[in-house]
Design a protein around this motif. Sequence first.
Motif, PDB file in Angstrom:
ATOM      1  N   UNK A  55     112.980 -56.245 125.437  1.00 52.89           N
ATOM      2  CA  UNK A  55     113.179 -54.844 125.104  1.00 52.89           C
ATOM      3  C   UNK A  55     112.174 -54.060 125.938  1.00 52.89           C
ATOM      4  N   UNK A  56     112.679 -53.177 126.757  1.00 54.87           N
ATOM      5  CA  UNK A  56     111.806 -52.424 127.652  1.00 54.87           C
ATOM      6  C   UNK A  56     111.867 -50.954 127.246  1.00 54.87           C
ATOM      7  N   UNK A  57     110.709 -50.381 126.998  1.00 55.80           N
ATOM      8  CA  UNK A  57     110.630 -48.969 126.629  1.00 55.80           C
ATOM      9  C   UNK A  57     109.794 -48.249 127.674  1.00 55.80           C
ATOM     10  N   UNK A  58     110.292 -47.098 128.095  1.00 59.72           N
ATOM     11  CA  UNK A  58     109.566 -46.305 129.076  1.00 59.72           C
ATOM     12  C   UNK A  58     109.099 -45.011 128.444  1.00 59.72           C
ATOM     13  N   UNK A  59     107.910 -44.591 128.796  1.00 61.25           N
ATOM     14  CA  UNK A  59     107.397 -43.347 128.245  1.00 61.25           C
ATOM     15  C   UNK A  59     106.074 -42.991 128.868  1.00 61.25           C
ATOM     16  N   UNK A  60     105.462 -42.006 128.260  1.00 57.14           N
ATOM     17  CA  UNK A  60     104.156 -41.585 128.744  1.00 57.14           C
ATOM     18  C   UNK A  60     103.335 -41.045 127.584  1.00 57.14           C
ATOM     19  N   UNK A  61     102.048 -41.012 127.789  1.00 59.68           N
ATOM     20  CA  UNK A  61     101.142 -40.486 126.777  1.00 59.68           C
ATOM     21  C   UNK A  61     101.394 -38.992 126.618  1.00 59.68           C
ATOM     22  N   UNK A  62     101.539 -38.555 125.393  1.00 56.55           N
ATOM     23  CA  UNK A  62     101.783 -37.142 125.111  1.00 56.55           C
ATOM     24  C   UNK A  62     100.452 -36.393 125.184  1.00 56.55           C
ATOM     25  N   UNK A  63     100.255 -35.536 126.198  1.00 60.63           N
ATOM     26  CA  UNK A  63      98.973 -34.859 126.347  1.00 60.63           C
ATOM     27  C   UNK A  63      98.699 -33.803 125.278  1.00 60.63           C
ATOM     28  N   UNK A  64      99.732 -33.375 124.570  1.00 63.48           N
ATOM     29  CA  UNK A  64      99.537 -32.332 123.559  1.00 63.48           C
ATOM     30  C   UNK A  64      99.245 -32.882 122.169  1.00 63.48           C
ATOM     31  N   UNK A  65      99.466 -34.168 121.963  1.00 64.50           N
ATOM     32  CA  UNK A  65      99.237 -34.754 120.637  1.00 64.50           C
ATOM     33  C   UNK A  65      97.774 -35.120 120.464  1.00 64.50           C
ATOM     34  N   UNK A  66      97.216 -34.701 119.346  1.00 70.48           N
ATOM     35  CA  UNK A  66      95.826 -35.040 119.034  1.00 70.48           C
ATOM     36  C   UNK A  66      95.801 -36.285 118.183  1.00 70.48           C
ATOM     37  N   UNK A  67      94.855 -37.149 118.424  1.00 71.86           N
ATOM     38  CA  UNK A  67      94.714 -38.383 117.631  1.00 71.86           C
ATOM     39  C   UNK A  67      94.097 -38.053 116.289  1.00 71.86           C
ATOM     40  N   UNK A  68      94.532 -38.730 115.281  1.00 72.84           N
ATOM     41  CA  UNK A  68      93.963 -38.508 113.932  1.00 72.84           C
ATOM     42  C   UNK A  68      93.017 -39.597 113.548  1.00 72.84           C
TER      43      UNK A  68
END
Length: 68
Positions: A55-68
């Motif tokens: 299973x291959x998933x492509x994406x990128x780190x969301x620069x607008x999301x803050x870590x909790x």
Amino acid sequence: MGGQVVKYHRTVENYYVSLRRAGFLVESLWEAEPQRDRFEDDGTYQRRKRIPLFLIMGGQKNPTQRRS
């Protein structure tokens, strides 16, 4: 290789939710399919088609999301 392999089953949902929680945007999803010419008999080929090995998933780190 002489060692024991431990297998863990995870759903696609598990992977998706984990990536989202880690701040990733999932942009694509691909399940690899076996190639018929790689199998000697049709029964084995049909069985391998039911459950994808990769299973291959492509994406990128969301620069607008803050870590909790």
